[in-house]
Design a protein around this motif. Structure first.
Motif, short mmCIF file in Angstrom:
data_model
loop_
_atom_site.label_atom_id
_atom_site.label_comp_id
_atom_site.label_asym_id
_atom_site.label_seq_id
_atom_site.Cartn_x
_atom_site.Cartn_y
_atom_site.Cartn_z
N SER A 16 22.94 73.26 30.45
CA SER A 16 24.09 72.40 30.36
C SER A 16 23.60 72.09 29.02
O SER A 16 24.85 71.51 28.46
N LEU A 17 22.46 71.77 28.53
CA LEU A 17 22.36 71.39 26.79
C LEU A 17 23.27 72.03 26.14
O LEU A 17 23.26 71.67 25.00
N GLY A 18 22.84 73.54 26.19
CA GLY A 18 23.51 74.75 25.75
C GLY A 18 25.20 74.49 25.43
O GLY A 18 25.88 74.00 24.46
N ALA A 19 25.57 73.48 26.46
CA ALA A 19 27.23 73.11 26.37
C ALA A 19 27.24 71.76 25.13
O ALA A 19 28.17 71.90 24.78
N VAL A 20 26.12 71.50 25.77
CA VAL A 20 25.81 69.47 25.14
C VAL A 20 26.39 70.07 23.96
O VAL A 20 27.00 69.08 22.45
N ALA A 21 25.07 70.65 23.49
CA ALA A 21 24.77 70.99 22.07
C ALA A 21 26.01 71.97 21.11
O ALA A 21 26.30 71.43 20.37
N ALA A 22 26.90 72.25 21.93
CA ALA A 22 27.65 72.97 21.25
C ALA A 22 29.34 72.16 21.01
O ALA A 22 30.12 72.00 20.22
N GLY A 23 29.18 71.37 21.76
CA GLY A 23 30.50 70.49 22.03
C GLY A 23 30.31 69.50 20.67
O GLY A 23 31.14 69.24 19.90
N MET A 24 28.79 68.74 21.09
CA MET A 24 28.66 68.45 19.37
C MET A 24 28.52 68.84 18.23
O MET A 24 28.97 68.02 17.62
N ALA A 25 28.54 70.55 18.13
CA ALA A 25 28.30 71.08 16.74
C ALA A 25 29.46 70.99 16.24
O ALA A 25 30.17 70.69 15.71
N SER A 54 19.71 79.37 26.93
CA SER A 54 21.37 78.06 26.60
C SER A 54 22.07 77.78 25.26
O SER A 54 22.92 78.04 25.00
N LEU A 55 20.61 78.25 24.27
CA LEU A 55 20.89 77.26 22.78
C LEU A 55 20.97 79.03 21.69
O LEU A 55 21.79 78.34 21.04
#
Length: 806
Positions: free
Chosen positions: A130-139, A167-168
């Motif tokens: 899920s952290l990949g999605a979080v990072a993508a959204g933040m970016a 995921s990142l």
């Protein structure tokens, strides 16, 4: 345009580890030899305290709400002046700002204003893909914000970490390191957040360990490369001198509360007051018996007085003196903790009683980011003026305000204001409202200096029959210390050795089967001082150097300038020379008078800064000692403790000037005996021929090489500035008690306490260096080593006890 490599450390939410990563990154970059500037988004005071420990520079805040958008970049450039890189720690989640303002004053807002790349910290302890999605959204969320990489925090199993990294990959964001979970590096919390760096025992070691972990697990080169992608900034640094006007004439003394109970104020506050012509002097409400003598204004900032209420209340002398000062019209500003301190009571403990209110802890936390309006003219503001500020407290006063109050916030009066006093819960960043600093400084200039209500007399009567040491010239500070004694006698830096130095020493011990080779030390020293290799000679401390000088020639009239370190004279007398003593006088401030040295002297030894007086002689004064046929030996054993070494003669050493240096004091390695001399090549060659083979041990060689590295230079400079601040704290405490002392530039201070004072201190658990073994001083003098403020305060507290009894 101003070039400044920089990056912002942010996170999706609070509690992800921003402080751990940001502070550790600052410490790691500094240990790697970089000059680092630390900054914090938002009004928080606590994290900048840890940033200051990590960087050796004041921690700074960047807050558009408090100072306005247009001042954020100038303040960043001001705080980062001279730095190689700036690290900005964010606040809360990346896009969390002032409520109802579309992210105003958020980390993203500051990153956009400063055009800084963002490093996103992700806590992986309870997540994986899920952290990949979080990072993508933040970016992708805000096109003004450039997320340049990710740091994983609190990693555990390799399997979970690999899942997060995978995921990142879809985001295109590089992973710049993974910091493993280590609960021992967590900072303890209290009711308003983290424990401040000033209050936590072992804070320096904690920050050092953070730096070691970051250096081990994060990609420092990658992070620096990202920081260097930051575009040049089209602005000039903020300058306090452009914000306020300084009156000519005297510099009024502004007493500023400090110590463990008052740890919160913005660095720019002091800078504005100094620019407005004031002298800023820190006092500690926990330990100081009165306000500093001559105080013309008082500033009481933030902190946690509720945690220290009993100790503050027990300092009756200062509370009474502060109340008298406020009542007599000394201009006084109090913010939050300062308001509580001025109240009649705090949780039932008596306080100063200068404000007619009671203060107590409450169930509800007040946290707001308001715009406040001045209801009437006051010490700081004029009716109708508005300021931006913040409140963060869990106490209440009863009443909450007096009359119109100091401010009106959210339609309600708050605080207490008179023409000479301004006290409220509101914290205001004066860099955003410099007119407040100007008015406070103007009031200080117009005020009458405060006379403390009681000035103690120095200890004067002997308490023991001590008749002195048998051999005064060979008496050193280590003879004074003993079990259970607070050591203020030995002039060794009070702090842990850097990890890189310990590693070098351990490696040298592991290689002890080989004879030591001093050539690497000579080469490192030559590079360090910018001289040819033939101009430097490693020695077994400064003591060996003095022995070599004593044996160098058949001196006809050797002179030692006193009071001064006695080892040179002891070495000369041990080799059969008859020494002429030239005394500097107390009435002259122990200044060196070149004309007092006999014209036929063929050897002159002088300390700079001199032990034990701490006097730093100008280079021109020492140069005036030079004569044909004379060798001038300058003992600079403590010069590396002087910020920027302004009077050092290392660069000018020649065939008739020999400079002696020591590494043992600055780096806490007295048992290693590491030093060196610098002079002309012919002179150094003469000394080489006299030196015993292998006199410089393997560990000493290793220490010299390590202490000449880039990271050592940065750490040495930081230690010098730290010592300077510690000494200022000691001298302020002595001055406030009316005790005669010599203005020092060294890591020690010469104090005249009176005959018998050393023995009395020893009976109360404090060891100081006796003065009467130095030619020119009598038993009324003692030398006090500079220590961190908390240690110094213990010494001052013992002094207060002795002063009261006499």
């Amino acid at each position: 345009m101003v070039a400044l490599p920089r990056l912002v450390v942010a996170a999706p939410s609070t509690g992800q580890g921003k402080t751990t990563v940001a502070t550790g990154l600052m410490a790691a970059l500094r240990a790697a030899g970089h000059l680092v500037s630390g900054h914090k988004v938002g009004p928080d005071y606590i994290d900048p305290g840890y940033h200051a420990l990590a960087t050796g520079r004041p921690g700074r805040n960047l807050d558009p709400h408090l100072v306005g958008e247009d001042r954020v970049v100038p303040l960043l450039l001001h705080g980062a002046a001279g730095a190689d890189v700036a690290v900005v720690e964010g606040v809360m989640g990346l896009h969390d700002g002032r409520v109802g303002t579309d992210g105003f004053a958020s980390t993203a807002h500051v990153a956009a204003l400063t055009a800084s790349p963002v490093v996103l910290v992700l806590d992986v302890a309870r997540s994986s893909r899920s952290l990949g999605a979080v990072a993508a959204g933040m970016a992708a969320y805000d096109g003004r914000v450039r997320v340049g990489g990710v740091v994983l925090n609190r990693t555990g199993s390799d399997r979970n970490t690999a899942e997060v990294v995978a995921s990142l990959e879809r985001t295109g964001l590089p992973v710049l390191g993974s910091l493993p979970r280590d609960e021992s590096l967590a900072t303890p919390s209290r009711h308003l957040g983290l424990v401040t760096a000033a209050e936590r025992d072992g804070s320096e070691r904690l920050v050092e360990r953070l730096g070691e972990q970051v250096a081990r697990h994060l990609d420092l080169d990658g992070l620096l490369a990202l920081a260097r992608t930051a575009e040049d900034l089209p602005s000039e640094p903020w300058d306090p001198a452009r914000e306020v006007t300084a009156r000519t004439g005297s510099r009024p003394r502004v007493a500023v509360a400090g110590g463990r109970a008052f740890t919160f104020r913005y660095a720019e506050t002091d800078e504005l007051l100094r620019a407005a012509g004031c002298e800023v002097v820190t006092f500690d409400p926990l330990t100081d018996p009165t306000l500093p003598a001559g105080t013309q204004a008082v500033y009481l900032g933030g902190g946690f007085p509720e945690v220290h209420a009993a100790e503050l209340s027990a300092n009756h002398s200062l509370l009474r003196d502060l109340r008298l000062a406020v009542e007599s019209g000394v201009p006084t500003v109090a913010e939050c903790a300062g308001l509580l301190y001025l109240a009649r009571t705090l949780d039932g403990s008596p306080m100063a009683g200068a404000v007619d209110a009671e203060a107590a802890m409450s169930e509800r936390l007040t946290l707001r980011y308001p715009v406040a309006t001045a209801p009437a003219d006051s010490l700081l503001a004029r009716a109708g003026e508005q300021v931006t500020g913040h409140e963060f407290h869990r106490t209440r006063t009863s009443p909450v305000a007096e009359g119109d109050g100091a401010w009106v916030v959210d339609g309600a009066a708050t605080g207490f204001a008179t023409p000479t006093t301004h006290a409220s819960y509101l914290h205001v960043h004066w860099a955003g409202h410099p007119r407040l600093a100007q008015r406070f400084a103007d009031a200080a200039h117009a005020a009458t200096p405060h006379v403390p209500h009681a000035v103690p007399e120095p200890v004067a009567e002997p308490v023991s029959g001590d008749h002195g040491p048998v051999d005064p010239l060979r008496h050193h500070g280590d003879r004074e210390v003993g079990p259970g004694l607070l050591d203020l006698a030995v002039n060794v830096y009070a702090g842990a050795r850097p990890a890189w130095l310990d590693r070098a020493l351990h490696a040298a011990i592991d290689d002890a089967a080989s004879y030591p080779d001093a050539r690497p030390a000579a080469e490192a020293l030559a590079h360090h001082v910018g001289r040819p290799t033939g101009d430097v000679l490693p020695t077994a401390g400064a003591a060996e150097a003095f022995t070599l000088v004593a044996r160098l020639r058949a001196w006809q009239r050797p002179v030692v300038v006193h009071p001064q370190f006695t080892e040179p004279q002891a070495a000369l007398e041990a080799t059969g020379h008859r020494v002429t003593e030239v005394l500097c006088r107390a009435e002259d401030g122990f200044a060196l008078r070149p004309g007092s040295v006999p014209a036929d002297a063929d050897l002159v030894v002088v300390g700079n800064p001199t032990n034990p007086t701490g006097v730093l002689h100008p280079r021109e004064t020492i140069a005036a000692l030079r004569r044909p046929g004379r060798l001038v030996v300058v003992d600079e054993a403590f010069m590396d403790g002087v910020p920027d070494e302004p009077e050092s003669l290392v660069g000018e050493a020649s065939e008739d000037v020999l400079v002696v240096r020591s590494l043992t004091k600055q780096w806490s390695v007295p048992g290693i005996r590491a030093g060196f001399v610098v002079g002309g090549p012919a002179l150094v060659e003469e000394l080489v021929r006299l030196q015993t083979p292998w006199s410089v041990s393997g560990p000493a060689v290793a220490a010299i090489v390590a202490c000449c590295s880039g990271e050592a230079r940065a750490e040495s400079a930081a230690r010098a500035y730290r010592l300077d601040a510690w000494r200022a704290h000691l001298e302020a405490g002595l001055r406030d008690r009316g005790l005669e002392h010599v203005a020092s530039a060294a890591p020690f201070v010469l104090v005249r306490l009176g005959r018998g004072a050393r023995e009395a201190l020893r009976e109360h658990g404090v060891a100081v260096r006796r003065g009467d073994t130095f030619p020119g001083l009598d038993p009324s003098w003692v030398r006090v080593a500079v220590r961190p403020p908390a240690t110094t305060d213990r010494f001052l507290a013992v002094l207060d006890e002795l002063l009261v009894t006499t």
